[in-house]
Design a protein around this motif. Structure first.
Motif, PDB file in Angstrom:
ATOM      1  N   ALA A  36       0.866  -1.155   0.120  1.00 34.76           N
ATOM      2  CA  ALA A  36      -0.033   0.093   0.078  1.00 34.76           C
ATOM      3  C   ALA A  36       1.006   1.203  -0.031  1.00 34.76           C
ATOM      4  O   ALA A  36       0.591   2.125  -0.618  1.00 34.76           O
ATOM      5  CB  ALA A  36      -0.992  -0.128   1.370  1.00 34.76           C
ATOM      6  N   ARG A  37       1.845   1.358   0.739  1.00 40.94           N
ATOM      7  CA  ARG A  37       2.844   2.523   0.852  1.00 40.94           C
ATOM      8  C   ARG A  37       3.504   2.766  -0.534  1.00 40.94           C
ATOM      9  O   ARG A  37       3.802   3.797  -0.829  1.00 40.94           O
ATOM     10  CB  ARG A  37       3.773   2.286   2.097  1.00 40.94           C
ATOM     11  CG  ARG A  37       4.631   3.456   2.136  1.00 40.94           C
ATOM     12  CD  ARG A  37       5.741   3.326   3.138  1.00 40.94           C
ATOM     13  NE  ARG A  37       6.603   2.292   2.948  1.00 40.94           N
ATOM     14  CZ  ARG A  37       7.607   2.068   2.458  1.00 40.94           C
ATOM     15  NH1 ARG A  37       7.984   3.259   1.625  1.00 40.94           N
ATOM     16  NH2 ARG A  37       8.271   0.813   2.039  1.00 40.94           N
ATOM     17  N   MET A  38       3.717   1.439  -1.062  1.00 35.91           N
ATOM     18  CA  MET A  38       4.477   1.950  -2.360  1.00 35.91           C
ATOM     19  C   MET A  38       3.490   1.864  -3.855  1.00 35.91           C
ATOM     20  O   MET A  38       4.126   1.852  -4.787  1.00 35.91           O
ATOM     21  CB  MET A  38       5.514   0.630  -2.610  1.00 35.91           C
ATOM     22  CG  MET A  38       6.395   0.943  -1.526  1.00 35.91           C
ATOM     23  SD  MET A  38       7.919  -0.215  -1.542  1.00 35.91           S
ATOM     24  CE  MET A  38       8.922   0.543  -2.790  1.00 35.91           C
ATOM     25  N   GLN A  39       2.183   1.864  -3.279  1.00 32.11           N
ATOM     26  CA  GLN A  39       1.132   1.846  -4.304  1.00 32.11           C
ATOM     27  C   GLN A  39       1.301   0.809  -5.304  1.00 32.11           C
ATOM     28  O   GLN A  39       1.056   1.124  -6.606  1.00 32.11           O
ATOM     29  CB  GLN A  39       1.112   3.337  -5.003  1.00 32.11           C
ATOM     30  CG  GLN A  39       1.167   4.536  -4.008  1.00 32.11           C
ATOM     31  CD  GLN A  39       1.021   5.876  -4.383  1.00 32.11           C
ATOM     32  OE1 GLN A  39       0.717   6.198  -5.582  1.00 32.11           O
ATOM     33  NE2 GLN A  39       1.563   6.786  -3.731  1.00 32.11           N
ATOM     34  N   VAL A  40       1.462  -0.440  -5.077  1.00 32.72           N
ATOM     35  CA  VAL A  40       1.436  -1.580  -5.874  1.00 32.72           C
ATOM     36  C   VAL A  40       0.506  -2.614  -5.306  1.00 32.72           C
ATOM     37  O   VAL A  40       0.766  -3.896  -5.734  1.00 32.72           O
ATOM     38  CB  VAL A  40       2.939  -2.325  -6.046  1.00 32.72           C
ATOM     39  CG1 VAL A  40       3.917  -1.161  -6.767  1.00 32.72           C
ATOM     40  CG2 VAL A  40       3.686  -2.641  -4.511  1.00 32.72           C
ATOM     41  N   SER A  41      -0.488  -2.272  -4.709  1.00 33.28           N
ATOM     42  CA  SER A  41      -1.434  -3.399  -3.982  1.00 33.28           C
ATOM     43  C   SER A  41      -2.297  -4.085  -5.238  1.00 33.28           C
ATOM     44  O   SER A  41      -2.685  -5.075  -5.112  1.00 33.28           O
ATOM     45  CB  SER A  41      -2.508  -2.598  -3.161  1.00 33.28           C
ATOM     46  OG  SER A  41      -1.673  -2.161  -2.121  1.00 33.28           O
ATOM     47  N   ASP A  42      -2.484  -3.264  -6.392  1.00 30.84           N
ATOM     48  CA  ASP A  42      -3.438  -3.905  -7.378  1.00 30.84           C
ATOM     49  C   ASP A  42      -2.386  -5.069  -8.108  1.00 30.84           C
ATOM     50  O   ASP A  42      -3.180  -5.672  -8.795  1.00 30.84           O
ATOM     51  CB  ASP A  42      -3.739  -2.721  -8.173  1.00 30.84           C
ATOM     52  CG  ASP A  42      -2.273  -2.034  -8.903  1.00 30.84           C
ATOM     53  OD1 ASP A  42      -1.274  -1.924  -8.324  1.00 30.84           O
ATOM     54  OD2 ASP A  42      -2.527  -1.608  -9.969  1.00 30.84           O
ATOM     55  N   ARG A  43      -1.187  -5.257  -7.821  1.00 30.00           N
ATOM     56  CA  ARG A  43      -0.642  -6.165  -8.521  1.00 30.00           C
ATOM     57  C   ARG A  43      -0.428  -7.416  -7.669  1.00 30.00           C
ATOM     58  O   ARG A  43       0.263  -8.463  -8.046  1.00 30.00           O
ATOM     59  CB  ARG A  43       0.790  -5.709  -8.958  1.00 30.00           C
ATOM     60  CG  ARG A  43       0.771  -4.492  -9.780  1.00 30.00           C
ATOM     61  CD  ARG A  43       2.031  -4.018 -10.393  1.00 30.00           C
ATOM     62  NE  ARG A  43       1.749  -2.697 -11.424  1.00 30.00           N
ATOM     63  CZ  ARG A  43       2.691  -2.307 -12.381  1.00 30.00           C
ATOM     64  NH1 ARG A  43       3.680  -3.078 -12.566  1.00 30.00           N
ATOM     65  NH2 ARG A  43       2.276  -1.517 -13.242  1.00 30.00           N
ATOM     66  N   ILE A  44      -0.718  -7.140  -6.389  1.00 28.07           N
ATOM     67  CA  ILE A  44      -0.214  -8.303  -5.436  1.00 28.07           C
ATOM     68  C   ILE A  44      -1.610  -8.885  -4.869  1.00 28.07           C
ATOM     69  O   ILE A  44      -2.519  -8.336  -4.515  1.00 28.07           O
ATOM     70  CB  ILE A  44       0.573  -7.629  -4.414  1.00 28.07           C
ATOM     71  CG1 ILE A  44       1.979  -7.197  -5.113  1.00 28.07           C
ATOM     72  CG2 ILE A  44       0.920  -8.687  -3.232  1.00 28.07           C
ATOM     73  CD1 ILE A  44       2.857  -6.340  -4.046  1.00 28.07           C
ATOM     74  N   GLN A  45      -1.731 -10.214  -4.804  1.00 35.53           N
ATOM     75  CA  GLN A  45      -2.707 -10.897  -3.964  1.00 35.53           C
ATOM     76  C   GLN A  45      -2.035 -11.696  -2.958  1.00 35.53           C
ATOM     77  O   GLN A  45      -1.060 -12.461  -3.156  1.00 35.53           O
ATOM     78  CB  GLN A  45      -3.570 -11.750  -4.788  1.00 35.53           C
ATOM     79  CG  GLN A  45      -4.503 -12.830  -4.282  1.00 35.53           C
ATOM     80  CD  GLN A  45      -5.256 -13.794  -5.206  1.00 35.53           C
ATOM     81  OE1 GLN A  45      -5.292 -13.554  -6.472  1.00 35.53           O
ATOM     82  NE2 GLN A  45      -5.387 -14.841  -4.854  1.00 35.53           N
ATOM     83  N   THR A  46      -2.611 -11.444  -1.521  1.00 39.44           N
ATOM     84  CA  THR A  46      -1.801 -12.090  -0.628  1.00 39.44           C
ATOM     85  C   THR A  46      -2.425 -13.338  -0.250  1.00 39.44           C
ATOM     86  O   THR A  46      -3.759 -13.435  -0.304  1.00 39.44           O
ATOM     87  CB  THR A  46      -1.481 -11.066   0.636  1.00 39.44           C
ATOM     88  OG1 THR A  46      -2.912 -10.486   1.013  1.00 39.44           O
ATOM     89  CG2 THR A  46      -0.715  -9.898   0.293  1.00 39.44           C
ATOM     90  N   GLN A  47      -2.098 -14.322   0.517  1.00 36.79           N
ATOM     91  CA  GLN A  47      -2.984 -15.660   0.943  1.00 36.79           C
ATOM     92  C   GLN A  47      -1.919 -16.128   1.973  1.00 36.79           C
ATOM     93  O   GLN A  47      -0.614 -16.298   2.039  1.00 36.79           O
ATOM     94  CB  GLN A  47      -2.943 -16.504  -0.259  1.00 36.79           C
ATOM     95  CG  GLN A  47      -3.646 -17.723   0.110  1.00 36.79           C
ATOM     96  CD  GLN A  47      -3.889 -18.662  -1.096  1.00 36.79           C
ATOM     97  OE1 GLN A  47      -3.806 -18.506  -2.163  1.00 36.79           O
ATOM     98  NE2 GLN A  47      -4.229 -19.790  -0.682  1.00 36.79           N
ATOM     99  N   VAL A  48      -2.674 -16.373   3.162  1.00 35.32           N
ATOM    100  CA  VAL A  48      -2.007 -17.160   4.381  1.00 35.32           C
ATOM    101  C   VAL A  48      -1.872 -18.783   3.699  1.00 35.32           C
ATOM    102  O   VAL A  48      -2.926 -19.224   3.711  1.00 35.32           O
ATOM    103  CB  VAL A  48      -3.196 -16.899   5.703  1.00 35.32           C
ATOM    104  CG1 VAL A  48      -2.306 -17.718   6.678  1.00 35.32           C
ATOM    105  CG2 VAL A  48      -3.005 -15.533   5.662  1.00 35.32           C
TER     106      VAL A  48
END
Length: 452
Positions: free
Chosen positions: A301-313
């Motif tokens: 979020a800080r680096m404004q790349v959230s749209d390219r990353i999907q996280t998963q536990v």
């Protein structure tokens, strides 16, 4: 810790209290940050506190050797031992503080944290050291033990390093292991150019010098980068130069659309991948701990790349059974012993054993076995660690390739073509090579005609 509940802003008192807590299992960086936040300290006192804490941790075995003849078999309170270590550190490594000042300050700390009897004991020890001098390390006849005491590294680790690299290379390596780590950054090229970031840092009185190790990387001095406006804006992130190399070696062309970062927290390499891929490519970032997934998301979020990353536990050992997707690239920046990070995390040298290393090597192999089943045809796995022991590096890769003939080892390449004349395909970065963290990178390509 001292039995007395003492609140003090004296940096030497705080150093002894902090060291006692770290000796009981607290993490040095977290404990130190907490102490600095809780106390009103000048910049000079913060520097002294930090220097004392890290200095004692780095040289603990040396101090133990020096102090032994003066203590004998006397049982002393652990915090008193830490106090004496801080005095030794100042005497041997901080040449700007006169001995009488070190003695006076140390005796005062003994009074604050203990009682008159403690202060007398500390006074006697320090005066005996002054009269008799410290025992010579050169008197140790066993070369392994002598190097262990010199570098303050456990004997088993020295033995392993000598076996794997030879005595001369080990000496060169450990000679730099207690140097102060440098503060390095990676520019977020999606938001700013290198020149813009360097200028923005200069406007905040921070000096940036171009890295010789990685692209869009700089060594920064003159202040605390994480407190800067340019950091908060996401124009850069803090990352060691050698930690940037695994992503550089992934060959992230526009044709690469699916990427798995199998052990991604805290997200430094994930965000590095994000700024290197095409806009329509996707990264799946895994970690086994939910709170660490949050760290990845905060970084993104800080680096404004959230749209390219999907996280998963998800435990990376379960990728084969739990995930449907196949990936063009998989990064396994594996959980490891961390012996490449001794400058930044000096206490790990005392916590880890050879058995720990062997257990980690098994875990690393299990992760590779699992993720390898989800590599697309002609895809690649990049395997990296921040350790310098071959059990977790070359040996893990060799076992994986022996069990997976569908993969071949290809030469690890980096933007700056590091170690171009090396005879091996893998890349070993030792802390003394470029004054970075120690790292290992191996690149394995799936052969044509071997579907997932």
């Amino acid at each position: 810790m001292s039995d007395k509940r003492v609140y003090s802003d004296n940096p030497r008192v705080l150093a002894v209290q902090t060291l006692a807590k770290i000796k009981n299992g607290a993490y040095s960086n977290l404990q130190l940050n907490q102490v600095i936040k809780q106390h009103q300290l000048s910049e000079a006192d913060k520097r002294l506190l930090t220097t004392l804490v890290y200095g004692v941790i780095q040289h603990r075995l040396t101090f133990e050797y020096w102090l032994a003849p003066f203590i004998g078999d006397k049982k002393i309170n652990p915090w008193v031992r830490e106090l004496l270590y801080t005095a030794l550190f100042q005497m041997q490594y901080l040449n700007k503080i006169p001995q009488h000042a070190i003695f006076n300050e140390s005796i005062e700390v003994a009074k604050i944290l203990g009682h008159v009897g403690t202060a007398k004991f500390v006074t006697a020890i320090l005066h005996n050291i002054s009269r008799q001098g410290l025992p010579e390390i050169s008197a140790i006849t066993d070369p392994i033990l002598r190097l262990s005491i010199e570098a303050s590294l456990p004997v088993w680790l020295i033995e392993e390093l000598v076996t794997q690299n030879g005595e001369a290379a080990t000496r060169a390596l450990v000679a730099t292991i207690n140097d102060a780590p440098m503060q390095s950054i990676r520019v977020n090229t999606l938001l700013a150019s290198d020149d813009e970031v360097v200028a923005a840092l200069a406007a905040e009185n921070l000096t940036a010098v171009k890295s010789q190790v990685a692209d869009h990387a700089y060594i920064v001095s003159g202040g605390h980068v994480a407190s800067s406006t340019v950091y908060q804006k996401g124009w850069l992130t803090l990352q060691d130069e050698s930690a940037m190399l695994p992503v550089e070696s992934m060959v992230l062309t526009p044709a690469v659309k699916t990427i798995l970062d199998a052990a991604a927290a805290p997200g430094g390499k994930t965000t590095q991948i994000a700024q290197a891929i095409a806009a329509d490519a996707k990264i799946t970032a895994l970690d086994v701990h939910p709170h660490k997934i949050k760290l990845i998301e905060q970084n993104a979020a800080r680096m404004q790349v959230s749209d390219r990353i999907q996280t998963q536990v998800l435990d990376a050992r379960k990728v084969a059974s739990e995930m449907e997707t196949t990936f063009d690239r998989i990064l396994v920046d594996a959980p490891c012993s961390g012996f490449g990070l001794l400058r930044r995390k000096p206490e790990i040298r005392y916590d880890k054993t050879l058995a720990d290393v062997q257990n980690l090597a098994r875990l690393q192999g299990e992760i590779l076995d699992s993720v390898s089943q989800k590599v697309a045809e002609n895809g690649m796995i990049v395997y990296s660690t921040c350790t310098i022991l071959r059990q977790e590096n070359d040996d893990v890769v060799a076992r994986f390739l022996a069990n997976h003939p569908e993969f071949e080892l290809v030469k690890t390449v980096t933007s700056h073509q590091l170690k171009p004349d090396r005879h091996e395909a893998v890349l070993h970065i030792y802390p003394n090579d470029y004054h970075t963290d120690g790292f290992f990178v191996a690149t394995m390509k799936k052969k044509s005609g071997t579907p997932a």
